[in-house]
Design an enzyme around this catalytic site. Structure first.
Site, short mmCIF file in Angstrom:
data_model
loop_
_atom_site.label_atom_id
_atom_site.label_comp_id
_atom_site.label_asym_id
_atom_site.label_seq_id
_atom_site.Cartn_x
_atom_site.Cartn_y
_atom_site.Cartn_z
N ASN A 1 2.25 -6.40 -3.62
CA ASN A 1 2.59 -6.61 -2.21
C ASN A 1 3.89 -5.87 -1.88
O ASN A 1 4.09 -4.80 -2.40
CB ASN A 1 2.63 -8.10 -1.87
N GLY B 1 6.09 12.15 -3.21
CA GLY B 1 4.66 12.28 -3.50
C GLY B 1 3.96 13.17 -2.49
O GLY B 1 4.16 13.02 -1.28
N ASP C 1 0.82 -1.23 0.00
CA ASP C 1 0.00 0.00 0.00
C ASP C 1 0.85 1.27 0.00
O ASP C 1 0.42 2.32 0.48
CB ASP C 1 -0.96 0.03 1.21
N GLU C 2 2.06 1.20 -0.56
CA GLU C 2 2.97 2.36 -0.52
C GLU C 2 2.70 3.38 -1.62
O GLU C 2 3.23 4.49 -1.59
CB GLU C 2 4.43 1.90 -0.67
N GLY C 3 1.91 2.99 -2.61
CA GLY C 3 1.69 3.88 -3.75
C GLY C 3 2.45 3.43 -4.98
O GLY C 3 2.80 4.24 -5.85
N LYS D 1 3.21 10.23 -0.09
CA LYS D 1 2.29 10.73 0.97
C LYS D 1 2.99 11.60 2.02
O LYS D 1 2.62 11.58 3.19
CB LYS D 1 1.55 9.55 1.61
N ALA E 1 -3.55 -8.14 -4.48
CA ALA E 1 -2.91 -6.83 -4.58
C ALA E 1 -3.98 -5.78 -4.85
O ALA E 1 -5.05 -6.08 -5.37
CB ALA E 1 -1.88 -6.84 -5.70
N LYS F 1 -9.21 -1.22 7.67
CA LYS F 1 -8.40 -0.07 8.09
C LYS F 1 -6.95 -0.52 8.23
O LYS F 1 -6.67 -1.60 8.76
CB LYS F 1 -8.89 0.49 9.42
N GLY G 1 0.42 13.99 -3.06
CA GLY G 1 -1.01 13.92 -3.38
C GLY G 1 -1.32 12.67 -4.17
O GLY G 1 -0.46 11.83 -4.42
N HIS H 1 -3.99 -1.66 -6.27
CA HIS H 1 -3.35 -0.40 -6.63
C HIS H 1 -4.41 0.59 -7.08
O HIS H 1 -5.26 0.26 -7.89
CB HIS H 1 -2.33 -0.61 -7.75
#
EC number: 6.3.4.4
Length: 459
Positions: free
Chosen positions: A258, A447, A45-47, A365, A71, A338, A449, A73
């Site tokens: 992943n 990043g 979930d890092e982008g 982020k 996965a 979450k 945004g 994205h």
């Protein structure tokens, strides 16, 4: 002596000169096109999708090499949000060909449903730009049911679960490793033979899980229909990739799913996925020689998140964790769960770099940290007051580590409109440089945004 072959060499080798006594010197050719690999450097979930989308605009080929629709994205283009699970994120680029490699496990109903959902948002012509390896294994509906049964059994016997996505990924890789799995080539071959193998596999699982019920004939009917729909997209993946590597110059991108800390070998076992999501998976999951691996980009958030169960040394079970979760909209794309949140952990980033040999990092982020008065970064682990130089394999030990932090003053200003390095506040620049210097890898993107325009390129 050169051991490098080109496609031309391959042809001369498979079609030798008519005079076998004629001695020909092997030409000293280049190794072929280099591949860029994008990998998660934390727990997912890092982008990665955003970085892939950025690079895919200039890529001829975008490939998935492992994992399945576990996965998730998210890519934002022109205000539209696309969610991908099996399709490579590069499918948005109408000029890119996308490849699902042999290391991926494919749930065909999930693949077509995903494509149709994204078509409604504006995705066009995907079926003409998707290549699927004939060696990829298939995820069946009963694999997903078994995934759920196994989690229930773990809860009953051990009092805890792994926290899988229940997408059938683990059971499918287990079938693959036990050599009872079925591949795309089986589905498109003799269907009578495929049906027999399918029934045998169902019986095998039913002997282990008495509550498992499968409408075999109904499933086979649907699979035959999916197979015919898939057929135009299927190729011999090894030959396809070889031709891509050794043909005309091409920009080839591999999109990891992943992340390093979820790798079946190197992750926080057993709370991991079932495939190799580190750089070696790009080679084995697509048939790419190590010699053709070029840039390896690691993707990390400016903080840390994790979905599901397992050790998380820098987790913040407090207002800071809640703030990161809320501001970062930290909810899993695939599961809707979450995400747990905490400070950036440089121990795991260094560990991921040891395995993958990152040539650059994308730090995403950063803007989520804008409102914090102070920001902490985990720089080392201690056990019994002494620093340890490695990342522990033993999860009991990892639960016991004490994290050593460096504390930075927050910049307390909005970074979301920044588009150049100089637009960032000095305190934000200091934070980024500290991370870069501590892990020993240059940060290429920052990043601030959701959209591709929000990725500041440093070099």
């Amino acid at each position: 002596m050169s051991f490098s072959w080109s496609a031309k060499d391959h042809k001369s080798y498979t079609n030798p000169p008519s005079n076998p006594t004629q001695g020909l010197k092997r030409p000293r050719n280049e190794t072929g096109n280099k591949v860029i690999v994008v990998l998660g450097a934390q727990w997912g979930d890092e982008g990665k999708g955003k970085v892939v989308d950025l690079l895919a605009t200039e890529s001829d080929l975008v490939c998935r090499c492992q994992g399945g629709n576990n996965a998730g994205h998210t890519v934002v283009v022109e205000g539209k949000e696309y969610d991908f699970h099996l399709l490579p994120s590069g499918i948005i680029n109408p000029k890119s060909i996308c490849v699902i490699g042999n290391g991926v496990v494919i749930h065909l109903p999930g693949l077509f449903e995903e494509a149709e959902n994204n078509e409604k948002k504006g995705l066009k012509g995907w079926e003409k730009r998707l290549i699927v390896s004939d060696r990829a294994h298939l995820v069946f509906d009963f694999h997903q049911v078994v995934d759920g049964i196994q989690e229930t059994q773990r809860q009953a016997t051990e009092g805890k679960i792994i926290g899988t996505t229940k997408k059938g990924i683990g059971p499918t890789y287990a079938s693959k490793a036990s050599r009872t799995g079925l591949r795309v080539c089986d589905l498109l071959g003799d269907f009578k033979e495929f049906s027999t193998k399918f029934k045998n596999l169902v019986e095998q699982y039913q002997s282990m899980y008495s509550s498992l019920t499968v409408d075999t004939e109904s499933q086979l009917k649907k699979l035959k229909e999916y197979g015919e729909r898939l057929r135009p997209m299927v190729r011999d993946g090894v030959y396809y990739m070889y031709e891509a590597l050794h043909g005309p110059p091409k920009k080839i991108l591999v999109e990891g799913a992943n992340a390093a800390l979820l790798d079946i070998d190197f992750g926080t076992y057993p709370f991991v996925t079932s495939s190799n999501c580190t750089v070696g998976g790009a080679c084995t999951g697509l048939g790419i020689p190590p010699l053709n691996i070029g840039e390896v980009y690691g993707v990390s958030k400016a903080y840390t998140t994790r979905v599901g169960i397992g050790a998380f040394p820098t987790e913040q079970l407090n207002v800071t964790g809640e703030l990161l979760q809320t501001r970062g909209h930290e909810v899993g794309v695939t599961t809707g769960r979450k995400r747990r949140c905490g400070w950036l952990d440089l121990v795991i980033l260094r560990y991921a770099h040891m395995i993958n040999g990152f040539t650059a990092i994308a730090l995403t982020k950063l803007d989520i940290l804008d409102v914090l008065d102070e920001i902490k970064v985990g720089v080392a682990y201690k056990i019994n007051g002494k620093r340890i130089p490695h990342f522990p394999a033993d999860m009991e030990l990892l639960h016991k580590v004490e994290v050593e932090y460096e504390t930075f003053p927050g910049w307390k200003s909005d970074t979301s409109a920044a588009r150049k390095w100089n637009n960032l506040p000095q305190k934000a620049q200091n934070y980024i440089r500290f991370v870069e210097n501590h892990i020993g890898v240059p940060i290429k993107w920052v990043g601030v945004g959701k959209s591709r325009e929000c990725m500041i390129q440093m070099f």
